[in-house]
Design an enzyme around this catalytic site. Sequence first.
Site, PDB file in Angstrom:
ATOM      1  N   ASP A 297      39.832  71.807  85.341  1.00 26.32           N
ATOM      2  CA  ASP A 297      39.669  73.244  85.148  1.00 26.32           C
ATOM      3  C   ASP A 297      39.065  73.821  86.422  1.00 26.32           C
ATOM      4  O   ASP A 297      39.039  73.156  87.458  1.00 26.32           O
ATOM      5  CB  ASP A 297      38.804  73.528  83.897  1.00 26.32           C
ATOM      6  CG  ASP A 297      39.225  74.829  83.213  1.00 26.32           C
ATOM      7  OD1 ASP A 297      39.222  75.866  83.895  1.00 26.32           O
ATOM      8  OD2 ASP A 297      39.564  74.816  82.025  1.00 26.32           O
ATOM      9  N   HIS A 367      43.321  78.226  86.199  1.00 26.80           N
ATOM     10  CA  HIS A 367      42.239  77.262  85.921  1.00 26.80           C
ATOM     11  C   HIS A 367      42.260  76.115  86.935  1.00 26.80           C
ATOM     12  O   HIS A 367      41.993  74.973  86.580  1.00 26.80           O
ATOM     13  CB  HIS A 367      42.353  76.715  84.498  1.00 26.80           C
ATOM     14  CG  HIS A 367      41.982  77.741  83.454  1.00 26.80           C
ATOM     15  ND1 HIS A 367      40.684  78.071  83.163  1.00 26.80           N
ATOM     16  CD2 HIS A 367      42.750  78.520  82.652  1.00 26.80           C
ATOM     17  CE1 HIS A 367      40.663  79.007  82.212  1.00 26.80           C
ATOM     18  NE2 HIS A 367      41.901  79.305  81.892  1.00 26.80           N
ATOM     19  N   GLU A 431      46.099  81.753  80.682  1.00 27.70           N
ATOM     20  CA  GLU A 431      45.228  82.714  81.356  1.00 27.70           C
ATOM     21  C   GLU A 431      45.496  82.852  82.854  1.00 27.70           C
ATOM     22  O   GLU A 431      44.559  82.864  83.665  1.00 27.70           O
ATOM     23  CB  GLU A 431      43.767  82.349  81.100  1.00 27.70           C
ATOM     24  CG  GLU A 431      43.422  82.391  79.616  1.00 27.70           C
ATOM     25  CD  GLU A 431      41.958  82.094  79.322  1.00 27.70           C
ATOM     26  OE1 GLU A 431      41.365  82.870  78.576  1.00 27.70           O
ATOM     27  OE2 GLU A 431      41.424  81.087  79.834  1.00 27.70           O
ATOM     28  N   TRP A 498      46.734  79.521  70.493  1.00 28.13           N
ATOM     29  CA  TRP A 498      45.261  79.487  70.519  1.00 28.13           C
ATOM     30  C   TRP A 498      44.594  80.841  70.310  1.00 28.13           C
ATOM     31  O   TRP A 498      43.505  80.908  69.745  1.00 28.13           O
ATOM     32  CB  TRP A 498      44.762  78.836  71.812  1.00 28.13           C
ATOM     33  CG  TRP A 498      45.047  79.593  73.087  1.00 28.13           C
ATOM     34  CD1 TRP A 498      46.199  79.562  73.825  1.00 28.13           C
ATOM     35  CD2 TRP A 498      44.155  80.459  73.794  1.00 28.13           C
ATOM     36  NE1 TRP A 498      46.088  80.348  74.940  1.00 28.13           N
ATOM     37  CE2 TRP A 498      44.833  80.915  74.952  1.00 28.13           C
ATOM     38  CE3 TRP A 498      42.840  80.888  73.579  1.00 28.13           C
ATOM     39  CZ2 TRP A 498      44.259  81.787  75.873  1.00 28.13           C
ATOM     40  CZ3 TRP A 498      42.253  81.754  74.496  1.00 28.13           C
ATOM     41  CH2 TRP A 498      42.959  82.201  75.629  1.00 28.13           C
ATOM     42  N   TYR A 523      38.607  76.835  66.773  1.00 26.39           N
ATOM     43  CA  TYR A 523      37.774  76.650  67.968  1.00 26.39           C
ATOM     44  C   TYR A 523      36.350  76.360  67.495  1.00 26.39           C
ATOM     45  O   TYR A 523      35.623  77.241  67.065  1.00 26.39           O
ATOM     46  CB  TYR A 523      37.814  77.897  68.854  1.00 26.39           C
ATOM     47  CG  TYR A 523      38.907  77.875  69.902  1.00 26.39           C
ATOM     48  CD1 TYR A 523      40.116  77.221  69.673  1.00 26.39           C
ATOM     49  CD2 TYR A 523      38.738  78.507  71.132  1.00 26.39           C
ATOM     50  CE1 TYR A 523      41.112  77.201  70.631  1.00 26.39           C
ATOM     51  CE2 TYR A 523      39.736  78.500  72.099  1.00 26.39           C
ATOM     52  CZ  TYR A 523      40.918  77.843  71.842  1.00 26.39           C
ATOM     53  OH  TYR A 523      41.905  77.832  72.804  1.00 26.39           O
ATOM     54  N   ASP A 525      33.756  75.576  69.080  1.00 26.38           N
ATOM     55  CA  ASP A 525      32.609  76.014  69.878  1.00 26.38           C
ATOM     56  C   ASP A 525      32.200  77.430  69.486  1.00 26.38           C
ATOM     57  O   ASP A 525      31.187  77.935  69.975  1.00 26.38           O
ATOM     58  CB  ASP A 525      32.913  75.946  71.376  1.00 26.38           C
ATOM     59  CG  ASP A 525      34.169  76.712  71.740  1.00 26.38           C
ATOM     60  OD1 ASP A 525      35.244  76.402  71.181  1.00 26.38           O
ATOM     61  OD2 ASP A 525      34.085  77.642  72.564  1.00 26.38           O
ATOM     62  N   GLU A 577      31.465  75.316  77.473  1.00 26.62           N
ATOM     63  CA  GLU A 577      30.671  76.194  78.349  1.00 26.62           C
ATOM     64  C   GLU A 577      29.187  76.183  77.974  1.00 26.62           C
ATOM     65  O   GLU A 577      28.315  76.274  78.833  1.00 26.62           O
ATOM     66  CB  GLU A 577      31.171  77.643  78.269  1.00 26.62           C
ATOM     67  CG  GLU A 577      32.513  77.892  78.906  1.00 26.62           C
ATOM     68  CD  GLU A 577      33.658  77.790  77.916  1.00 26.62           C
ATOM     69  OE1 GLU A 577      33.523  77.083  76.890  1.00 26.62           O
ATOM     70  OE2 GLU A 577      34.703  78.417  78.178  1.00 26.62           O
TER      71      GLU A 577
HETATM   72  C1  ACM Z   1      42.187  78.592  76.101  1.00 26.31           C
HETATM   73  O1  ACM Z   1      41.277  78.683  75.264  1.00 26.31           O
HETATM   74  N1  ACM Z   1      42.108  79.205  77.259  1.00 26.31           N
HETATM   75  C2  ACM Z   1      43.374  77.815  75.828  1.00 26.31           C
END
Ligand code: ACM
Length: 637
Positions: A297, A367, A431, A498, A523, A525, A577
């Site tokens: 990343d 990324h 992204e 996602w 997700y 997190d 993160e």
């Molecule tokens: C992502 O959460 N950017 C795949």
Amino acid sequence: MTLRYEFTQQAITEQGFQAEICLTNTGERPVKLGCLYFSLARILQPADVTGGELRARDGDLHAIAFDSTLEPGDELRCQLNNPRDRMVKFTDWPYGVYAESPLGELLPMTIQEPPVNWRLSPLAGHSREALQELAVVHTVVPQPQSIALGAQQFTRPVTLGWKEPPAALKVTSADLAAWSEVLAEFTPVVAVSASGWPVSFVQQDMASGSYRLQVTAQGGVIQTADGAGVHAALASLVQWLAGGQVQEVVIEDVPRFGYRGLHLDVVRHFVPVDQVCKVLRLAALYKLNQFHWHLTDDEAWRLEIRAYPALTEQTAVRGRGRTMPPQMGTGDTDHGGFYTQDEVRQVVALANSLGINVMPEIDVPGHARALLRALPELQEPADESVYRSVQHYSDNVLNPALPATWTVLQTILDEVMELFPSPDIHLGSDEVPVGVWQRSPAAIDKAQSLGLADVTALHGWFMRGLEDHLLQRGRRAAGWEEITVGQAVSRRTTVFSWQGVEAGQKAAALGYPVVMTPAQYCYLDLSYNRDQAEPGYYWAGETDLAKAYGYEPLADWSGDGVGTNLVRGLQACVWSELLAESYQLEYMLLPRLLAVAERAWSSADVRDMDDFVRRCLTHRALWQRAGWYYRAEALGW
Ligand code: ACM
């Protein structure tokens, strides 16, 4: 000389926040203060800061310059007024705070940490004595198709002996050794080869992954058609043997989805290889069969690549003065690590022995900041494009128009394919920021020579080219939902939905196989709830156990359900993160991972939340035995 740092949040407005930083000289000598540094995801602009000057920002790393001398007892106050981004939780506050003198020397500083409340299970230092042993654990997660309890209970065996599985099941001694480890981790039973409570295997025609498990005082008998069924049956068996007394039972079971995944981001914070293996054993216990390993990343490259040692040499560790600056709260402490190819082979072998495929992710073309920093030849000096990624980088996208980009990526992918037998190689594709390549002479030329409408179409062209490289070597591509850009990749590419469910539904309607991992439910997190002290992200809302459990991947499908047959399955994702420590990762996983696992395995009509919670509660005994932290507040799950 000592500084004290305090942060006070003064207001949360509809759109932004106001806060104050106070630095106090608590020592006995003057302190010459240069800059204060911190990570903050809600990034500041110069006009947001008064009482100091926002001198630099790199990703989430901010430098506020004071260039002043604080006499003993002096306070220095600096106001932050960001009218664009809300800051609701304590885990949003600046983190990884440190200060430097005007000459760049680190200044000793005490930091008032935000009162984040990790409602951690009492683990008593992972001691086995901490286990509150349950009399009988006759619950299985994910819920099997049928459980027929026998009349008798018997005292849990002390030792277990594997009988030789029929060759046709393709179960190796390494597989049984890996399951012995899982057994010893989650229960007090020890597997020994020759004697002990016998577990035997019978091959029988049934659907792949299905099994019948019979448990009596005389032993366990597993009937199944294939290795996938063996792994699933062993997962149930381990769970069944966790109690002090064991109930006789016949379990018959069949998986709903073939793809049952767990994604782990090991970049934003490094996850040591032992912890990765621990995660794999937990995943296997809950019948997950795919490990999506997010290895690269912006902040690091974590996979040893022999052809380009600079990747890990330059970027695996980030910190002050390094190629990769502090990010995501790592502050003045070096942070990082990488996986050697030997370690990767160990992880892949363990996963394989537990019935889990390891799908690596090499995230491109966005990324890719770490890759671009380690290999500057991938940058185009004449490119004056202006963009900013979601994580606020303006230098994190590969340029598909440069021949070097192709050489490097194809070489990397060749090594990746050597290491990972996975049929799918995940190429990210998420992204890619607006504005990229717009002022790249190479990209403009390339788009013209290819007859593309504009440079943005290079994204799809790039993904298709990489896909072809994989296909020619017998592998398929996978990517986040953005990989369908321009529909350039073939219908053999699996799309990971996602941002929500819509992208997956659309992709499937277009003929793409999909894995559903909508952030709102999957997700892990994301924060469990809205409490300011509860840690976690909330960009897609909060996700408690009930919400994760309530997701039905095939419901509310647009377009009359066209494409539901292309849903390969479900995946839980964890992004790191905010997860600097292993207990934090574990807290996010447990209990919610069980909700995704049950949705992925059990039939759609298994939806009784009360029953699910009851089963999760009994599983705390297994987690505690295995030294897993979990979110302790059962009612708040
Ligand atoms: C992502 O959460 N950017 C795949």
